[in-house]
Each structure stands twice: as C-alpha cells, then as structure tokens.
Motif scaffolding. Structure first.
Motif, PDB file in Angstrom:
ATOM      1  N   VAL A 175       0.707  -0.720   0.040  1.00  0.00           N
ATOM      2  CA  VAL A 175       0.310   0.347  -0.003  1.00  0.00           C
ATOM      3  C   VAL A 175       0.872   1.318  -0.082  1.00  0.00           C
ATOM      4  CG1 VAL A 175      -1.570   1.060   1.283  1.00  0.00           C
ATOM      5  CG2 VAL A 175      -1.745  -0.740   1.204  1.00  0.00           C
ATOM      6  N   THR A 176       1.997   1.149   0.666  1.00  0.00           N
ATOM      7  CA  THR A 176       2.760   2.482   0.735  1.00  0.00           C
ATOM      8  C   THR A 176       3.293   2.518  -0.668  1.00  0.00           C
ATOM      9  OG1 THR A 176       2.937   1.554   3.046  1.00  0.00           O
ATOM     10  CG2 THR A 176       4.796   3.417   1.897  1.00  0.00           C
ATOM     11  N   ALA A 177       3.594   1.771  -1.495  1.00  0.00           N
ATOM     12  CA  ALA A 177       4.327   1.848  -2.453  1.00  0.00           C
ATOM     13  C   ALA A 177       3.183   2.374  -3.518  1.00  0.00           C
ATOM     14  CB  ALA A 177       5.154   0.447  -3.399  1.00  0.00           C
ATOM     15  N   SER A 178       2.322   3.103  -3.450  1.00  0.00           N
ATOM     16  CA  SER A 178       0.915   2.963  -4.273  1.00  0.00           C
ATOM     17  C   SER A 178       1.350   4.737  -4.272  1.00  0.00           C
ATOM     18  CB  SER A 178       0.530   2.679  -3.962  1.00  0.00           C
ATOM     19  OG  SER A 178      -0.549   3.414  -2.468  1.00  0.00           O
ATOM     20  N   PHE A 179       1.629   5.322  -3.115  1.00  0.00           N
ATOM     21  CA  PHE A 179       1.803   6.458  -2.563  1.00  0.00           C
ATOM     22  C   PHE A 179       3.133   7.468  -2.152  1.00  0.00           C
ATOM     23  CE2 PHE A 179       0.159   5.101   1.234  1.00  0.00           C
ATOM     24  CZ  PHE A 179       1.267   5.563   2.479  1.00  0.00           C
ATOM     25  N   ALA A 180       3.848   6.486  -1.683  1.00  0.00           N
ATOM     26  CA  ALA A 180       5.138   7.209  -1.088  1.00  0.00           C
ATOM     27  C   ALA A 180       6.187   6.702  -2.374  1.00  0.00           C
ATOM     28  CB  ALA A 180       4.851   6.635   0.279  1.00  0.00           C
ATOM     29  N   GLY A 181       7.789   7.383  -1.812  1.00  0.00           N
ATOM     30  CA  GLY A 181       8.950   6.817  -2.261  1.00  0.00           C
ATOM     31  C   GLY A 181       9.755   5.784  -1.691  1.00  0.00           C
ATOM     32  N   PRO A 182      10.284   5.413  -2.616  1.00  0.00           N
ATOM     33  CA  PRO A 182      11.193   3.598  -2.221  1.00  0.00           C
ATOM     34  C   PRO A 182      11.823   3.716  -1.235  1.00  0.00           C
ATOM     35  CG  PRO A 182      12.551   5.107  -3.359  1.00  0.00           C
ATOM     36  CD  PRO A 182      11.304   6.319  -3.574  1.00  0.00           C
ATOM     37  N   ARG A 183      12.415   5.118  -0.058  1.00  0.00           N
ATOM     38  CA  ARG A 183      12.570   5.182   1.216  1.00  0.00           C
ATOM     39  C   ARG A 183      11.674   4.953   2.509  1.00  0.00           C
ATOM     40  NH1 ARG A 183      16.989  10.143   1.812  1.00  0.00           N
ATOM     41  NH2 ARG A 183      18.175   9.647   0.021  1.00  0.00           N
ATOM     42  N   THR A 184      10.504   5.485   2.027  1.00  0.00           N
ATOM     43  CA  THR A 184       9.239   5.220   2.873  1.00  0.00           C
ATOM     44  C   THR A 184       8.685   3.718   2.555  1.00  0.00           C
ATOM     45  OG1 THR A 184       8.850   7.497   2.823  1.00  0.00           O
ATOM     46  CG2 THR A 184       6.987   6.472   3.685  1.00  0.00           C
ATOM     47  N   THR A 185       8.972   3.478   1.732  1.00  0.00           N
ATOM     48  CA  THR A 185       8.150   1.825   1.736  1.00  0.00           C
ATOM     49  C   THR A 185       9.330   0.955   2.346  1.00  0.00           C
ATOM     50  OG1 THR A 185       7.036   2.796  -0.962  1.00  0.00           O
ATOM     51  CG2 THR A 185       7.431   0.190  -0.268  1.00  0.00           C
ATOM     52  N   ALA A 186      10.172   1.144   2.208  1.00  0.00           N
ATOM     53  CA  ALA A 186      11.459  -0.077   3.096  1.00  0.00           C
ATOM     54  C   ALA A 186      11.085   0.549   4.326  1.00  0.00           C
ATOM     55  CB  ALA A 186      12.722   0.752   2.464  1.00  0.00           C
ATOM     56  N   CYS A 187      11.240   1.681   4.596  1.00  0.00           N
ATOM     57  CA  CYS A 187      11.080   1.835   6.278  1.00  0.00           C
ATOM     58  C   CYS A 187       9.991   1.313   6.818  1.00  0.00           C
ATOM     59  CB  CYS A 187      10.727   3.638   6.451  1.00  0.00           C
ATOM     60  SG  CYS A 187      12.370   3.723   6.811  1.00  0.00           S
ATOM     61  N   VAL A 188       8.552   0.741   5.964  1.00  0.00           N
ATOM     62  CA  VAL A 188       7.378   0.540   6.063  1.00  0.00           C
ATOM     63  C   VAL A 188       7.418  -0.657   5.867  1.00  0.00           C
ATOM     64  CG1 VAL A 188       4.916  -0.384   5.537  1.00  0.00           C
ATOM     65  CG2 VAL A 188       5.878   2.902   5.380  1.00  0.00           C
ATOM     66  N   GLY A 189       8.581  -1.407   5.127  1.00  0.00           N
ATOM     67  CA  GLY A 189       8.274  -2.832   5.049  1.00  0.00           C
ATOM     68  C   GLY A 189       9.576  -3.378   6.138  1.00  0.00           C
ATOM     69  N   ALA A 190      10.626  -2.730   6.741  1.00  0.00           N
ATOM     70  CA  ALA A 190      11.577  -2.656   7.515  1.00  0.00           C
ATOM     71  C   ALA A 190      10.664  -3.251   8.985  1.00  0.00           C
ATOM     72  CB  ALA A 190      12.407  -2.274   7.595  1.00  0.00           C
ATOM     73  N   LEU A 191       9.416  -2.033   9.212  1.00  0.00           N
ATOM     74  CA  LEU A 191       8.441  -2.454  10.103  1.00  0.00           C
ATOM     75  C   LEU A 191       7.512  -3.410  10.290  1.00  0.00           C
ATOM     76  CD1 LEU A 191       7.885  -1.130  12.877  1.00  0.00           C
ATOM     77  CD2 LEU A 191       5.891   0.505  11.551  1.00  0.00           C
ATOM     78  N   ALA A 192       7.626  -3.525   8.662  1.00  0.00           N
ATOM     79  CA  ALA A 192       6.821  -5.190   9.034  1.00  0.00           C
ATOM     80  C   ALA A 192       7.508  -5.990   9.213  1.00  0.00           C
ATOM     81  CB  ALA A 192       6.005  -5.350   7.258  1.00  0.00           C
ATOM     82  N   VAL A 193       8.425  -6.241   8.615  1.00  0.00           N
ATOM     83  CA  VAL A 193       9.759  -7.586   9.239  1.00  0.00           C
ATOM     84  C   VAL A 193       9.847  -7.592  10.662  1.00  0.00           C
ATOM     85  CG1 VAL A 193      11.845  -8.146   9.209  1.00  0.00           C
ATOM     86  CG2 VAL A 193      10.701  -7.516   6.565  1.00  0.00           C
ATOM     87  N   LEU A 194      10.207  -6.018  10.712  1.00  0.00           N
ATOM     88  CA  LEU A 194      10.620  -6.740  13.115  1.00  0.00           C
ATOM     89  C   LEU A 194       8.564  -6.773  13.489  1.00  0.00           C
ATOM     90  CD1 LEU A 194      11.955  -5.542  14.953  1.00  0.00           C
ATOM     91  CD2 LEU A 194      11.006  -2.550  14.747  1.00  0.00           C
ATOM     92  N   ALA A 195       7.240  -6.698  12.367  1.00  0.00           N
ATOM     93  CA  ALA A 195       6.112  -6.730  13.820  1.00  0.00           C
ATOM     94  C   ALA A 195       6.405  -8.361  13.177  1.00  0.00           C
ATOM     95  CB  ALA A 195       5.430  -6.325  12.521  1.00  0.00           C
ATOM     96  N   GLN A 196       7.158  -8.874  12.131  1.00  0.00           N
ATOM     97  CA  GLN A 196       6.512 -10.551  12.149  1.00  0.00           C
ATOM     98  C   GLN A 196       7.779 -11.216  12.964  1.00  0.00           C
ATOM     99  OE1 GLN A 196       4.694 -12.539  10.275  1.00  0.00           O
ATOM    100  NE2 GLN A 196       5.767 -13.885  11.070  1.00  0.00           N
ATOM    101  N   ALA A 197       9.343 -10.869  13.109  1.00  0.00           N
ATOM    102  CA  ALA A 197       9.849 -11.017  14.377  1.00  0.00           C
ATOM    103  C   ALA A 197       9.270 -11.176  15.989  1.00  0.00           C
ATOM    104  CB  ALA A 197      10.977 -10.688  14.257  1.00  0.00           C
ATOM    105  N   VAL A 198       8.913  -9.860  15.301  1.00  0.00           N
ATOM    106  CA  VAL A 198       7.967  -9.728  17.373  1.00  0.00           C
ATOM    107  C   VAL A 198       6.741 -10.999  18.187  1.00  0.00           C
ATOM    108  CG1 VAL A 198       6.632  -8.724  18.779  1.00  0.00           C
ATOM    109  CG2 VAL A 198       8.765  -7.429  17.388  1.00  0.00           C
ATOM    110  N   VAL A 199       6.502 -10.991  16.456  1.00  0.00           N
ATOM    111  CA  VAL A 199       5.268 -12.388  16.817  1.00  0.00           C
ATOM    112  C   VAL A 199       5.780 -13.480  16.804  1.00  0.00           C
ATOM    113  CG1 VAL A 199       3.314 -13.906  15.318  1.00  0.00           C
ATOM    114  CG2 VAL A 199       3.458 -10.830  15.748  1.00  0.00           C
ATOM    115  N   ALA A 200       7.175 -13.505  16.325  1.00  0.00           N
ATOM    116  CA  ALA A 200       7.860 -14.964  16.396  1.00  0.00           C
ATOM    117  C   ALA A 200       8.081 -15.014  17.432  1.00  0.00           C
ATOM    118  CB  ALA A 200       8.320 -15.270  15.141  1.00  0.00           C
ATOM    119  N   VAL A 201       8.965 -14.023  18.546  1.00  0.00           N
ATOM    120  CA  VAL A 201       9.537 -14.432  18.933  1.00  0.00           C
ATOM    121  C   VAL A 201       8.092 -15.006  20.506  1.00  0.00           C
ATOM    122  CG1 VAL A 201      11.273 -13.909  21.285  1.00  0.00           C
ATOM    123  CG2 VAL A 201      11.552 -13.268  19.237  1.00  0.00           C
ATOM    124  N   LEU A 202       7.064 -14.221  20.171  1.00  0.00           N
ATOM    125  CA  LEU A 202       6.143 -14.521  21.431  1.00  0.00           C
ATOM    126  C   LEU A 202       5.502 -15.286  21.052  1.00  0.00           C
ATOM    127  CD1 LEU A 202       4.375 -10.728  21.140  1.00  0.00           C
ATOM    128  CD2 LEU A 202       6.059 -11.660  22.872  1.00  0.00           C
TER     129      LEU A 202
END
Length: 384
Positions: A53-80
């Motif tokens: 969704v971010t890629a549809s309106f934002a630039g690559p840096r913002t998209t990469a940051c949101v992607g990294a945040l999604a990966v971090l969230a997935q890692a938190v779910v895995a640990v918990l």
C-alpha cells in the motif's frame, strides 16, 4: 489559461503523510491479532499489504521503512508465539523481506516516472507561454480577456490559438484552430502565430495580412522536408481562423473569416452572430480554391463586446449529446466586462460538458471602451 493541476495537488506531501497512517495501523492491527490468535492461526502474510500500500503513494525510502517495520513486527510475533527459528515464521520472514524489496523497487520506478512527468509538464507550460502568450488586459481603447481550456487535463498545449497585435491605427486579432492534435498541431499553431505577430503591423490592409498568413501556412504544407503524403491527403492540413481589425477612431470592426465559427457581438443584452457575406476557405486551402479574402465590416460601438471562440466551445456536449448554446448563455451573461464574462462562460461550459471537454477550447472577449484612449493611434507596434 492553464488547466488545474489535480495531480500535483494529490501528489503533495501533506496528503501522503496522512496516508502513511494506513499501513502503520495495518501493521499494528495484524501484529496484535496474530499474537492473540490461536496457535494454528497465522496472520503474518497479511503484513505484506503494508509496504504494498505504501508503494502506491510514497517513495522508495518510505516504502523500505514500512517494509522494515513489517519485518520487525513479524519477528516480534515469532518470538512471542514460538521462536525466530521456527520453520513457519522463518518462511514468513523471508517472504516478507523479498516482497518488501520488490515493492520498494516498484516505488522507486513510480517516483522516477513522476519526476519525468513533472519535467514534461514544466516544458509544456514553458512552451504554452511562448506559443500562446497571455493577452494584455488593455490595448488602446479596448479591454480584453482570454481563456484556454485543454481537453486533456494533463496536456497544457494544443492546436487552438489566439493573438493580438497593436498597429499604428488600431488593434488586430487572430483566433484559430489547427486541424489535428499533438505536437504537429502545436507546431502549426506556433507557425501561424509567429507569422501574425511579425506581419500584423506591417501589412497595410486586412486582405494583405490574411494573404500573407495563407502563404505562410501553404508554404509549410509544401515544405519538401515535411513528411510526404498522398494526393488525397494533401488537403488535410489546414487552419480555420478569424482575423479582425479594430481601428481606434472608428466605431467598427473589420474581419475576414477563414472557415472558422463566426464571432458573436454582445450589445445591450442582445447577441448577434458576425456572419460574413463571403467567407474564405481555411488557411492552407485557399490556394486550391483560388479564394479572395473579402472584408466585412460591423458596427462596434463603446460598450460592445466581440466574443471570439473556437469550435471546441460550441461543440461541447452534455450527457444528452446537446451542444453548448454559447449565444444563448452569453446573452444571459450580458452587462459584464470581458473578464467576468469569460469566467462565467468557462465555468458554465465545464459544467455543461460534465467536467470533461471533447476538444480544446479557446475564447477571447474584446470590449470597446467609451472615448478614445490617449495616445491611441500613435503607439508603436505591440504584439501578444
């Protein structure tokens, strides 16, 4: 004269920052539900929607940051829930990283295309200002207003044209429409406007000026460097035009109509069509028809407004296919100055066409003011 920049407004920073809350909220929502869900329910794959969704309106840096945040969230779910080395969560993390990288590259490509489009619009705007210069609000004893409406909101320029030139004894105008569209039409419009601006104050009478314009357009069609066409296509390139001469010291206007819609004269709430007795063929075709450029004179008294327009105005249709009734609408707006008249006509035309014109449209309103302007007739040549 230049159409509204809807795309620019949508692409501004403020709405993009507001939209950024959507993918972030999605990440938080999926993470919380995934942590609280039963062991056999896995919502991690839905996190990929956030960078997409971010890629549809934002630039690559913002998209990469949101992607990294999604990966971090997935890692938190895995640990918990289990651990990072759990096979299911490992594959989810790898997939999320790959998809985030893919949509980031897509965002970079989209941003690059947006920059290219912005540069093209800048060039188009510059070309518009050079080819179709804004008319001055006042020339001699005349008050003037002009409007240009592009059929395509992304296109700044087209084949409709108008210009004014100050002469020793009055003011001359041309309004026209080049057959065709695109850059070729723009080039033909620029050719005619250049010829008019260069010759309007040198040609003694109106027929000589129109004959010069005809020769310019015809010689361009005969240019050996131009793409060759068949005999049946030879007459396809032409320009319809009306050329007017408004003297300072006489309450008249003289015009030659070359296959163009006749101007309208607004006087005391009434509208009359300035139809010529002997119209000439469009510029570029007169040589084939061996036409003569006959001048027709009309009374043009103080307070009168001459309304010039291109066929894109009267051929605009509503949802029922009804053409725009320009004379009727102009009569209902009589009693206003040229600027107010064109503003209301422009709004009414767009409303009639449902917000989208089928062809470019141009209008010029010329009002003769009471009295004689000081210095009129002694002013040097001035063109627009």
């Amino acid at each position: 004269m230049v159409p509204g920049r809807l795309t620019d407004r949508l692409g501004s920073a403020e709405p993009r920052h507001a939209l950024l809350a959507v993918p972030i909220a999605l990440i938080v929502l999926v993470t919380v539900i995934d942590v609280l869900a039963p062991p056999d329910v896995h919502l991690g794959p839905f996190l990929v929607a956030a960078p997409a969704v971010t890629a549809s309106f934002a630039g690559p840096r913002t998209t990469a940051c949101v992607g990294a945040l999604a990966v971090l969230a997935q890692a938190v779910v895995a640990v918990l829930r289990t651990s990072l080395v759990d096979l299911n969560h490992t594959f989810q993390l790898i997939t999320l990283i790959l998809m985030s990288a893919f949509v980031t590259s897509f965002a970079a490509r989209r941003e690059r295309h947006e920059r290219e489009l912005t540069r093209l619009r800048t060039v188009a705007t510059a070309a518009q200002e050079v080819v179709l210069k804004p008319l001055p609000r006042r020339i001699g004893p005349l008050r003037i207003a002009s409007a240009y409406l592009a059929a395509d909101s992304e296109a700044q320029i087209g084949g409709d044209l108008y210009a004014a030139a100050r002469t020793e004894h009055g003011t001359r105008f041309v309004i026209g429409d080049v057959r065709g569209k695109g850059l070729e039409a723009v080039g033909d419009a620029a050719l005619l406007l250049g010829a008019f601006r260069g010759a309007a104050h040198r040609q003694a009478d109106l027929p000589s000026l129109v004959a010069f314009l005809e020769g310019t357009v015809a010689s361009d069609l005969d240019d050996p460097a131009a793409p060759s066409v068949g005999a049946d296509e030879r007459g396809e390139g032409f320009i319809t035009a009306v050329v007017l001469d408004v003297p300072d010291d006489e309450p008249i206007l003289r015009l030659i109509n070359c296959g163009h819609p006749p101007p309208l004269l607004l006087r005391q709430g009434r509208v009359a069509s300035l139809d010529t007795r002997h119209p000439a063929p469009p510029l570029g075709l007169a040589a084939f028809a061996r036409a003569e450029f006959a001048v027709t004179a009309f009374a043009f008294e103080p307070g009168d407004i001459a309304l010039l327009y291109t066929d894109g105005v009267v051929e605009a249709r509503d949802r029922d296919g009804t053409f725009y009734p320009l004379a009727e609408r102009a009569a209902g707006m009589a009693g206003q100055g040229p600027g107010a008249l064109l503003t209301r006509l422009r709004q009414d035309l767009i409303r009639h066409a449902g917000g989208h014109l089928g062809d470019d449209a141009a209008m010029v309103a010329v009002e003769r003011l009471p009295g004689r302007t000081e210095g009129a007739g002694r002013a040097g040549p001035r063109t627009a």
